[in-house]
Design a protein around this motif. Structure first.
Motif, short mmCIF file in Angstrom:
data_model
loop_
_atom_site.label_atom_id
_atom_site.label_comp_id
_atom_site.label_asym_id
_atom_site.label_seq_id
_atom_site.Cartn_x
_atom_site.Cartn_y
_atom_site.Cartn_z
N GLU A 168 0.84 -1.20 0.00
CA GLU A 168 0.00 0.00 0.00
C GLU A 168 0.87 1.25 0.00
N LEU A 169 1.93 1.24 0.80
CA LEU A 169 2.85 2.37 0.85
C LEU A 169 3.50 2.60 -0.51
N LEU A 170 3.93 1.53 -1.16
CA LEU A 170 4.53 1.64 -2.49
C LEU A 170 3.53 2.22 -3.49
N ARG A 171 2.28 1.75 -3.44
CA ARG A 171 1.24 2.26 -4.34
C ARG A 171 1.02 3.76 -4.11
N ILE A 172 0.98 4.19 -2.86
CA ILE A 172 0.78 5.60 -2.53
C ILE A 172 1.97 6.43 -3.01
N GLN A 173 3.18 5.92 -2.83
CA GLN A 173 4.37 6.64 -3.28
C GLN A 173 4.37 6.80 -4.80
N GLU A 174 3.96 5.76 -5.51
CA GLU A 174 3.89 5.84 -6.98
C GLU A 174 2.84 6.85 -7.41
N GLU A 175 1.70 6.86 -6.73
CA GLU A 175 0.64 7.82 -7.05
C GLU A 175 1.11 9.25 -6.79
N LEU A 176 1.81 9.45 -5.68
CA LEU A 176 2.36 10.76 -5.36
C LEU A 176 3.35 11.21 -6.44
N ALA A 177 4.20 10.32 -6.89
CA ALA A 177 5.17 10.65 -7.94
C ALA A 177 4.44 11.04 -9.23
N ARG A 178 3.37 10.31 -9.58
CA ARG A 178 2.59 10.66 -10.78
C ARG A 178 1.94 12.04 -10.63
N MET A 179 1.41 12.32 -9.46
CA MET A 179 0.77 13.62 -9.22
C MET A 179 1.78 14.74 -9.30
N GLN A 180 2.96 14.54 -8.73
CA GLN A 180 4.01 15.56 -8.78
C GLN A 180 4.47 15.80 -10.21
N ALA A 181 4.60 14.73 -10.99
CA ALA A 181 5.00 14.87 -12.40
C ALA A 181 3.92 15.63 -13.18
N LYS A 182 2.67 15.34 -12.90
CA LYS A 182 1.57 16.03 -13.58
C LYS A 182 1.55 17.52 -13.24
N ILE A 183 1.77 17.84 -11.97
CA ILE A 183 1.81 19.26 -11.55
C ILE A 183 2.99 19.96 -12.20
N LYS A 184 4.13 19.29 -12.23
CA LYS A 184 5.33 19.88 -12.83
C LYS A 184 5.12 20.12 -14.32
N ALA A 185 4.44 19.21 -14.99
CA ALA A 185 4.19 19.34 -16.43
C ALA A 185 3.23 20.50 -16.72
N GLN A 186 2.33 20.79 -15.79
CA GLN A 186 1.37 21.86 -15.99
C GLN A 186 1.99 23.23 -15.79
N GLN A 187 3.11 23.31 -15.11
CA GLN A 187 3.74 24.61 -14.82
C GLN A 187 4.51 25.11 -15.98
#
Length: 71
Positions: free
Chosen positions: A52-71
């Motif tokens: 579960e922790l690994l899944r959450i970390q992967e989701e966080l990384a995807r969200m951070q990449a998406k935010i970075k791409a939008q900037q």
């Protein structure tokens, strides 16, 4: 020296834990001991939490990449 002892102990414990997870419950004459079942349940819960922790970390990384791409 103390650091070396602590690191060595952690490595040995992690190796032992990994082997136990791979082998599963050891049986005594085909019957699992209560403490073995309890350990296995704890290990199973730990594995689920780690997944579960690994899944959450992967989701966080995807969200951070998406935010970075939008900037």
């Amino acid at each position: 020296m103390q650091d070396l002892q602590e690191v060595t102990q952690e490595v040995h414990y992690e190796n032992y834990r990994s082997e136990r997870l791979v082998k599963g419950v050891k049986r005594n004459n085909g019957v699992a001991k209560d403490e073995d079942i309890a350990i296995t349940d704890k290990d199973r819960i730990l594995q689920e939490k780690e997944a579960e922790l690994l899944r959450i970390q992967e989701e966080l990384a995807r969200m951070q990449a998406k935010i970075k791409a939008q900037q």
